[in-house]
Design an enzyme around this catalytic site. Structure first.
Site, short mmCIF file in Angstrom:
data_model
loop_
_atom_site.label_atom_id
_atom_site.label_comp_id
_atom_site.label_asym_id
_atom_site.label_seq_id
_atom_site.Cartn_x
_atom_site.Cartn_y
_atom_site.Cartn_z
N HIS A 1 -11.85 7.14 -51.78
CA HIS A 1 -10.50 7.87 -51.72
C HIS A 1 -9.69 6.97 -50.50
O HIS A 1 -10.28 6.34 -49.62
CB HIS A 1 -10.47 9.26 -50.83
CG HIS A 1 -11.28 9.51 -49.95
ND1 HIS A 1 -12.80 9.56 -50.00
CD2 HIS A 1 -11.23 9.68 -48.58
CE1 HIS A 1 -13.33 9.86 -48.87
NE2 HIS A 1 -12.31 9.75 -47.92
N VAL B 1 -16.69 11.95 -47.41
CA VAL B 1 -16.82 12.44 -48.61
C VAL B 1 -17.24 11.31 -49.66
O VAL B 1 -16.30 10.26 -49.69
CB VAL B 1 -15.50 13.07 -49.27
CG1 VAL B 1 -15.79 13.39 -50.89
CG2 VAL B 1 -15.27 14.32 -48.62
#
Ligand code: 5GP
Length: 123
Positions: free
Chosen positions: A106, A102
Site C-alpha cells: 500500500h 499490513v
C-alpha cells in the site's frame, strides 16, 4: 528473496469485500480507500488488487499493465483529493525496518496540512 503472500491480511479481506472500506477510486488493477486511522486531513491508501507484499515485490513481479494502472491511480488520487496545489507525501512502508503493519503493498497518500519532517529520529 521470495515473498510469500498471506491472503488473510486485512487488505486482502477488503479486496474480497469481506470488510467494508471508504473507496476513493477503483480501477481494473487498483483500489484506493481512506485510512481507518487518518494521520492527516487527507490519508488515502492505494493498493494493487494483485497479491503483492510490498513495493519491490510489486514492481519486480507485476505486469506492466498493473504497474502503470497503480501509478496512474496514485496520481488520480492526488488530483481528486485536491492535493496538487498544497503538496502531499507518498509513503510505502516495507517489512520490519519499514514498520509495515499490513503485508499487502500500500502507498499512503497524505496531505491537507504541513506534514513536518520526513522521519523522526529514533532514540
Ligand atoms: P502500514 O503501517 O502497514 O504502512 O499501514 C497500514 C495502514 O492501514 C495504517 O495506516 C492503518 O491505519 C490502516 N488500516 C489498518 N486496518 C485497516 C482497515 O481495516 N481499514 C482501513 N481503511 N485502513 C486500515
Amino acid at each position: 528473496m521470495a515473498y510469500t503472500y498471506d491472503d488473510q491480511n486485512i487488505f486482502a479481506k477488503i479486496l474480497r469485500g469481506e470488510i467494508p472500506n471508504a473507496t476513493v477510486l477503483e480501477t481494473e488493477h487498483t483500489l484506493a480507500f481512506r485510512d481507518i486511522q487518518p494521520q492527516a486531513p487527507i490519508h488515502v491508501l492505494v493498493i494493487p488488487k494483485g497479491p503483492y507484499v510490498c513495493y519491490d515485490h510489486f514492481v519486480l513481479e507485476a505486469s506492466d499493465a498493473e504497474i502503470v494502472d497503480f501509478n496512474r491511480a496514485v496520481g488520480e488520487v492526488v488530483k481528486a483529493e485536491g492535493l496538487q496545489a498544497g503538496g502531499y507525501r507518498i509513503i510505502s512502508n516495507a517489512g520490519e525496518a519499514g514498520v509495515q503493519e499490513v503485508p499487502h503493498l500500500h502507498v499512503h497518500v497524505l496531505g491537507g496540512r504541513v506534514l513536518g519532517r520526513m522521519l523522526q529520529r529514533a532514540g
